[in-house]
Design an enzyme around this catalytic site. Structure first.
Site, mmCIF file in Angstrom:
data_model
loop_
_atom_site.group_PDB
_atom_site.id
_atom_site.type_symbol
_atom_site.label_atom_id
_atom_site.label_comp_id
_atom_site.label_asym_id
_atom_site.label_seq_id
_atom_site.Cartn_x
_atom_site.Cartn_y
_atom_site.Cartn_z
ATOM 1 N N GLY A 35 0.844 -1.190 0.000
ATOM 2 C CA GLY A 35 0.000 0.000 0.000
ATOM 3 C C GLY A 35 0.869 1.225 0.000
ATOM 4 O O GLY A 35 2.002 1.192 0.474
ATOM 5 N N GLY A 37 0.699 5.723 0.292
ATOM 6 C CA GLY A 37 -0.036 6.973 0.411
ATOM 7 C C GLY A 37 0.846 8.108 -0.063
ATOM 8 O O GLY A 37 1.856 7.882 -0.725
ATOM 9 N N THR A 39 2.638 10.362 1.778
ATOM 10 C CA THR A 39 3.921 10.485 2.471
ATOM 11 C C THR A 39 4.335 9.177 3.127
ATOM 12 O O THR A 39 5.248 9.152 3.936
ATOM 13 C CB THR A 39 3.856 11.563 3.568
ATOM 14 O OG1 THR A 39 2.760 11.232 4.432
ATOM 15 C CG2 THR A 39 3.652 12.929 2.990
ATOM 16 N N VAL A 42 3.180 1.232 2.931
ATOM 17 C CA VAL A 42 2.999 0.138 3.876
ATOM 18 C C VAL A 42 3.629 -1.111 3.273
ATOM 19 O O VAL A 42 3.397 -1.414 2.104
ATOM 20 C CB VAL A 42 1.505 -0.102 4.175
ATOM 21 C CG1 VAL A 42 1.340 -1.240 5.173
ATOM 22 C CG2 VAL A 42 0.848 1.165 4.697
ATOM 23 N N LYS A 58 4.290 0.612 8.468
ATOM 24 C CA LYS A 58 3.994 1.838 7.743
ATOM 25 C C LYS A 58 5.243 2.696 7.803
ATOM 26 O O LYS A 58 5.717 3.035 8.882
ATOM 27 C CB LYS A 58 2.806 2.543 8.389
ATOM 28 C CG LYS A 58 2.327 3.746 7.625
ATOM 29 C CD LYS A 58 1.044 4.266 8.230
ATOM 30 C CE LYS A 58 0.589 5.527 7.507
ATOM 31 N NZ LYS A 58 -0.666 6.030 8.048
ATOM 32 N N ASP A 152 -10.979 10.002 10.316
ATOM 33 C CA ASP A 152 -10.876 9.474 8.957
ATOM 34 C C ASP A 152 -11.516 8.094 8.863
ATOM 35 O O ASP A 152 -10.932 7.150 8.367
ATOM 36 C CB ASP A 152 -9.403 9.434 8.519
ATOM 37 C CG ASP A 152 -9.264 9.492 6.989
ATOM 38 O OD1 ASP A 152 -10.271 9.772 6.307
ATOM 39 O OD2 ASP A 152 -8.156 9.261 6.493
#
Lengths: 264, 280
Positions: A35, A37, A39, A42, A58, A152
């Site tokens: 995964g 994102g 910044t 994972v 992460k 979130d």
């Protein structure tokens, strides 16, 4: 009485038999990326001294402005304050080169959003939604009781273990209600604009101060997301989503002909 | 825990009762641990959790009860007449996860509360028991309680006199090591405690640094500078102290090598605007 969930069983306990999670990158064997994102990425990894236990790490880029670093520090501290079967725990954290590594249990089922994208693009069955929703609510109840706000909540942040147990993860943007008053007896809400537009509560968008109720709005949107396969307004650009959310009545379950029906 | 809520509603406790019951519960922690009786241990943990809950209710209130200054102050006075604060610190590691957080909150509130005086009863107790900040600092070595201890230590350090004692004691220099430990949460918590200590009590810090600058390890300069960065952003009020601190740091030695990998808790210094550039 509260009844206890069986989902706590798969929690990797730092029992006496295994050493604690080491704060040293050399003790982890990175397997593959799972995964990414803006910044952070994972990865799946093995924790060598713990009999090659599989974990998720992460990795956050630390080349951040000071304010952002402060936010990261607060989040990491907040995650350490949570210990609940429906909340994804932080097992260990440390700095490796210019990255912050956050070691968490590996959730082999992926996120609910993943599962929908690959296998259920039109949404999940009501009974499954209810099961997941219950775990998320337990997690939120726990976090809110501690004065936390997740900020979130969405299907992408609900992670599934191999046995199907759901956990609320990614406290990437969690906030804590600040305590004020001489001895911290009163609370004030937060005023920062964070979260993901489609799931964001109107009061968060308006930046007029909000509290943990904002998570309940996002939870409602997440229910619709799980029922329809995507969040309301998911096809619009972020700015349009803000406008639509502020101007429209709260979104509801849509009657889509020929699709699953849900009890109301 | 709905069960606990029900209990709280049924029997509101006075501050004296809460403190007495808490002390009893802490005492029986030691006793039951020796007895090796799981059932008894569970009961003791329940009782600790219950009375910490009552203490929090008196201090912070909840959705239905507004906390009153009278109750909170009474609890702080009662606690400071007894060994409650010491007991909390001593037994923290034995408590269950949620109780640790509650205990830390109760401890913090008791230490912070003031009764129209310069120093409240809780802070006075800590002044009279200087081993407490030291024990809390040592808590950084135990990951399970490190962050609880950090929060409690920061609550202690709000008091000027406690801060002065810590500055002059052995802990101060150990902070430089603690902010660089591998574990990120612990290093950053230690850093924010250190920063609090330096920034909150400028006069004491300026005085301390002038008297002791030879002892500060030169390798720790960047830590000191980062910690003092907030000073640069403040108003004119403490200009003088600021100047002294900056001057003192400049005497400590050459600036650190450029761009070492950022230590765990120390924000990568974008510029030297923080401490002012001492080399100039």
């Amino acid at each position: 009485m509260m009844f206890k969930s069986k989902s706590s069983n798969h929690l990797p306990e730092s029992g006496p038999s295994k050493p604690p999670y080491p704060a040293d990158a050399a003790q982890y064997e990175v397997l593959e990326e799972c995964g990414a994102g803006v910044t952070s990425t994972v990865v799946r990894a093995r924790c060598i001294p713990r009999d090659n236990e599989v974990v998720a790490i992460k990795r956050c880029n630390l080349d951040l402005a000071d304010e952002d670093l402060q936010v990261v520090i607060e989040e990491v501290a907040a995650m350490r304050r949570y210990q609940h079967p429906a909340v994804l725990p932080l097992l260990c954290s440390f700095v490796a080169d210019s990255e912050l590594w956050l070691v968490m249990p590996y959730m082999e089922g992926g996120s609910v959003a993943h599962v929908m994208r690959y296998a259920h693009p039109d949404g999940l069955q009501e009974s499954i939604i209810a099961t997941i929703a219950r775990e998320v609510l337990r997690a939120l109840e726990y976090v809110h009781k501690q004065g936390g706000i997740h900020r979130d909540v969405k299907a992408g942040n609900i992670l599934l273990a191999g046995d199907g147990a759901a956990r609320l993860g990614d406290f990437g943007v969690t906030a804590t209600m600040e305590r004020t008053g001489t001895w911290g007896h009163s609370r004030v809400g937060r005023r920062t604009l964070v979260g993901t537009p489609c799931w964001m509560a109107p009061e968060v968008m308006e930046e007029e101060g909000y509290n943990d109720r904002a998570d309940i709005w996002s939870f409602g949107i997440t229910l619709l997301e799980m029922a329809h396969g995507s969040a309301p307004f998911a096809n619009y650009p972020p700015l349009k989503v803000l406008m639509l959310t502020l101007q429209s009545p709260p979104p509801q379950l849509e009657d889509r002909i020929g699709q699953r029906t849900y009890s109301k | 825990m709905p069960f606990l809520d029900k209990l709280l509603k049924e029997k509101p406790k006075t501050p004296t009762e809460v403190v007495t019951k808490l002390l009893t519960a802490f005492d029986s922690l030691t006793a039951t641990r020796r007895s090796n009786d799981d059932r008894a241990m569970e009961k003791t943990h329940e009782s600790v959790a219950k009375y910490l809950g009552f203490a929090k209710l008196l201090l912070f209130g909840d959705d239905e009860h507004e906390a009153t200054k009278e109750n909170a102050t009474a609890l702080a006075f009662e606690a400071s007449r007894t060994e409650l604060l010491s007991m909390i610190v001593k037994h923290l590691a034995e408590l269950e996860f949620e109780s640790r957080k509650d205990a830390a909150q109760v401890f913090g509130a008791i230490v912070r509360i003031k009764d129209n005086e310069e120093r409240g009863p809780g802070a006075s107790y800590v002044v009279a028991h200087p081993e407490l900040p030291t024990l809390l600092f040592r808590g950084y070595d135990e990951p399970a309680i490190a962050l609880n201890c950090g929060a409690m230590l920061r609550d202690c350090l709000r008091d000027d006199q406690i801060a002065r004692k810590v500055l002059e004691g052995p802990i101060f220099l150990k902070f430089f090591e603690k902010v660089e430990v591998a574990n990120f949460e612990i290093a950053s918590d230690a850093f924010s405690t250190f920063k609090d200590l330096l920034v909150r009590h400028k006069q004491a810090v300026a005085q301390y640094l002038q008297e002791h600058y030879q002892e500060t390890p030169p390798s720790s300069l960047h830590v000191l500078r980062s910690a003092l960065r907030p000073l640069a952003e403040e108003d004119e009020q403490f200009k003088e102290e600021k100047a002294v601190i900056i001057k003192t740091i400049s005497m400590l030695g050459a600036p650190p090598p450029p761009a070492p990998p950022p230590p765990a808790a120390v924000p990568p210094a974008p510029s030297d605007s923080a401490g002012g550039n001492p080399a100039s």
